[in-house]
Design a protein around this motif. Structure first.
Motif, short mmCIF file in Angstrom:
data_model
loop_
_atom_site.label_atom_id
_atom_site.label_comp_id
_atom_site.label_asym_id
_atom_site.label_seq_id
_atom_site.Cartn_x
_atom_site.Cartn_y
_atom_site.Cartn_z
N UNK A 121 -17.88 24.96 -1.93
CA UNK A 121 -19.27 24.54 -1.74
C UNK A 121 -19.23 23.03 -1.58
N UNK A 122 -19.63 22.54 -0.42
CA UNK A 122 -19.51 21.13 -0.08
C UNK A 122 -20.83 20.40 -0.28
N UNK A 123 -20.78 19.30 -1.04
CA UNK A 123 -21.95 18.42 -1.15
C UNK A 123 -22.10 17.69 0.17
N UNK A 124 -23.29 17.74 0.76
CA UNK A 124 -23.49 17.31 2.14
C UNK A 124 -23.31 15.80 2.36
N UNK A 125 -23.53 14.98 1.33
CA UNK A 125 -23.59 13.54 1.54
C UNK A 125 -22.26 12.87 1.20
N UNK A 126 -21.81 12.00 2.12
CA UNK A 126 -20.55 11.27 1.97
C UNK A 126 -20.86 9.79 2.17
N UNK A 127 -20.42 8.97 1.22
CA UNK A 127 -20.75 7.54 1.23
C UNK A 127 -19.50 6.73 1.56
N UNK A 128 -19.38 6.36 2.82
CA UNK A 128 -18.26 5.54 3.30
C UNK A 128 -18.82 4.56 4.34
N UNK A 129 -17.99 3.60 4.76
CA UNK A 129 -18.46 2.56 5.66
C UNK A 129 -18.37 2.94 7.13
N UNK A 130 -17.47 3.86 7.51
CA UNK A 130 -17.32 4.25 8.90
C UNK A 130 -16.89 5.71 8.98
N UNK A 156 -19.41 8.19 -7.69
CA UNK A 156 -20.73 7.65 -8.04
C UNK A 156 -20.83 6.18 -7.64
N UNK A 157 -19.74 5.43 -7.78
CA UNK A 157 -19.75 4.02 -7.42
C UNK A 157 -19.96 3.85 -5.92
N UNK A 158 -19.33 4.71 -5.10
CA UNK A 158 -19.48 4.62 -3.65
C UNK A 158 -20.91 4.92 -3.22
N UNK A 159 -21.60 5.76 -3.96
CA UNK A 159 -22.98 6.10 -3.60
C UNK A 159 -23.91 4.90 -3.73
N UNK A 160 -23.50 3.90 -4.48
CA UNK A 160 -24.35 2.73 -4.70
C UNK A 160 -24.13 1.63 -3.67
N UNK A 161 -23.04 1.69 -2.87
CA UNK A 161 -22.71 0.53 -2.05
C UNK A 161 -22.29 0.84 -0.62
N UNK A 162 -22.16 2.09 -0.23
CA UNK A 162 -21.65 2.41 1.10
C UNK A 162 -22.74 3.04 1.98
N UNK A 163 -22.44 3.10 3.29
CA UNK A 163 -23.32 3.79 4.21
C UNK A 163 -23.30 5.28 3.91
N UNK A 164 -24.34 5.96 4.38
CA UNK A 164 -24.48 7.37 4.05
C UNK A 164 -24.30 8.24 5.28
N UNK A 165 -23.32 9.15 5.19
CA UNK A 165 -23.11 10.17 6.21
C UNK A 165 -23.51 11.52 5.62
N UNK A 166 -23.92 12.43 6.51
CA UNK A 166 -24.36 13.74 6.05
C UNK A 166 -23.69 14.83 6.88
#
Length: 481
Positions: A121-130, A156-166
């Motif tokens: 089961x994959x959480x849809x949101x990924x927080x990375x820069x590219x 959790x730390x990446x969710x606060x500072x990176x771009x959001x992909x879905x």
């Protein structure tokens, strides 16, 4: 499948070719090794070593090696090794490249007792820069485990500072993702890490700036189960009820977005928190207030939409109050299912489920209704909470009609519910780094076992506009490997 990425020869940089040696080896050594590597109890590592001996040590003519035995050996190797062995000789290249080999590989791996769990089961949101970093999160070592889990590909730390992909959709091994903010869509193969960037659609219009959401993704395969094309659809978010469905559809065959304004038999309002559309029979279904779903068939001419009601005896009040949080509607093994959890622990029925009996008529059939007293669990802690726990539906098991996955809020875990046995078991704990885990933010992710080449859309020709006309940003498709 190994923990590494696919073999380098997919990127045209693998120059290691196996060679045969002069015929000066003993024949009895050959027969002894063959008897060892064909033993089904031998591990993949032993099989690999045996095949390397055949390719590098023996005097055996590889072109005369029995094809049936070769199939049995190669199909039991890790995926990276299989693709490396394409470089051994032309015969092996042809054999492994045939669609029939991939089918045989699926058959062997499906029947393997040591194969890992087939999906997550994959959480849809990924927080990375590219986006390249998104593909890095799909490395096999992340999900290739014998244990079921919910995949959180960002900390959790990446969710606060990176771009959001879905992650918007998964179809036949391909994944549709988007960069939120300026909507940029990507279709990728997580095995080869190949991706295509789709052109921009009407959201770049100079005169209007429509807001789109509810993206859906469906791919098409040929008789050999090879993906030959795909369609991406998204709907326009309107503030008021309307008598039409406004959407855009992208086809990999044309490389263009086409917009449609389809009349509806009754005014509709799309659910903003409805997640992506349900894909069933190649059709897209978006949740709407009052009517259940609005369906669209991208392959039918002329283009139209129709309304499909949810089961009449569902808990309508709870659905309105919580925007459908306690129900799950999705496809499972060729069935369209509606699963409902009672919000109030004092409700007589706890779980209820309906199957679509007649899709054309929109008729549902009640499969079961169970009370909390009917439930049981072999887990002592979960069993103690059964009469008062809050459950939220997450996903159907994509390969097992008997299993539904739910989140137990109080115990912060994911449980599986057996429809047949009326039992609940803890399958993943803890659930991760979010508190709003529900079907809205997760998607079933089937573990890819074989590369799926991404069909490359044609680049639309540029339209030369008269001088003085407003210039729009040109749409181009970029493919990277």
């Amino acid at each position: 499948m190994e923990d590494d990425n696919l073999p380098n020869h997919l990127h045209n940089n693998d120059n290691n070719h196996n060679q045969t040696h002069p015929k000066n080896k003993k024949q009895n050594t050959q027969s002894q090794t063959l008897s060892q590597i064909t033993n089904p109890s031998i591990s993949n590592t032993s099989v690999l070593l045996g095949l390397v001996l055949i390719a590098h040590t023996f005097t055996y003519d590889l072109t005369n090696f029995p094809e049936s035995l070769l199939l049995e050996i190669i199909s039991r190797l890790p995926l990276k090794s299989i693709f490396k062995f394409k470089c051994v000789c032309k015969h092996w290249l042809t054999l492994i490249s045939q669609p029939s080999f991939s089918k045989f590989y699926f058959h062997v791996t499906a029947n393997s007792a040591s194969s890992s769990v087939q999906f997550r089961i994959l959480y849809r949101y990924i927080y990375v820069s590219k986006f390249k970093d998104v593909l890095d999160r799909f490395r096999p070592e992340v999900y290739n485990s014998h244990k079921f889990s919910v995949l959180f590909l960002s900390s959790f730390e990446e969710q606060q500072q990176s771009d959001q992909f879905k992650v918007l959709g998964v179809s036949n091994g391909l994944i549709l993702c988007c960069l939120l903010g300026p909507l940029v869509y990507y279709v990728c193969d997580p095995v080869t890490r190949q991706w295509v960037t789709l052109p921009r659609g009407r959201d770049m219009s100079a005169s209007t700036h429509p807001i789109f959401f509810g993206e859906g993704f469906v791919s098409r395969v040929d008789e050999n189960n090879v993906v030959v094309g795909y369609t991406v659809v998204r709907v326009e978010l309107l503030s008021l009820r309307t008598n039409y469905l406004s959407l855009e559809a992208f086809s990999s065959e044309t490389g263009k977005w086409v917009d449609y304004k389809l009349p509806c038999e009754s005014p509709i309002a799309l659910m903003k928190r409805g997640g992506g559309p349900v894909c069933f029979n190649g059709n897209f279904h978006w949740f709407v207030y009052d009517h259940g779903m609005v369906a669209f068939d991208p392959n039918k001419e002329p283009k139209s939409c129709r309304l499909i009601q949810f089961p009449e005896d569902r808990e309508v009040e709870t659905e309105y109050k919580h925007d459908g949080l306690y129900r799950l509607c999705d496809e499972c093994q060729g069935k369209l299912r509606f699963f409902e959890v009672a919000y109030d622990v004092c409700s007589f029925y706890c779980f209820s489920m309906w199957d679509m009996k007649d899709y054309e008529k929109g008729e549902w059939c009640s499969e079961f209704k169970v009370t909390r007293s009917d439930l049981s669990s072999s887990d002592p802690e979960l069993n103690a909470w059964l009469m008062k726990a809050t459950f939220l539906p997450l996903s159907f098991h994509p390969f097992d009609l008997d299993i539904v996955y739910l989140r137990c809020v109080e115990l912060a875990c994911v449980v599986s519910y057996s429809i047949r046995n009326k039992t609940l078991d803890v399958v993943a704990k803890p659930i991760g780094v979010v508190d709003d885990l529900s079907w809205r933010v997760v998607i079933p992710f089937v573990i890819p076992k074989w590369p799926t080449p991404v069909p490359i859309p044609p680049v639309p020709k540029k339209v030369v506009k008269p001088r003085g006309a407003h210039r729009l940003r040109s749409c181009r498709i970029h493919t990277r490997f």
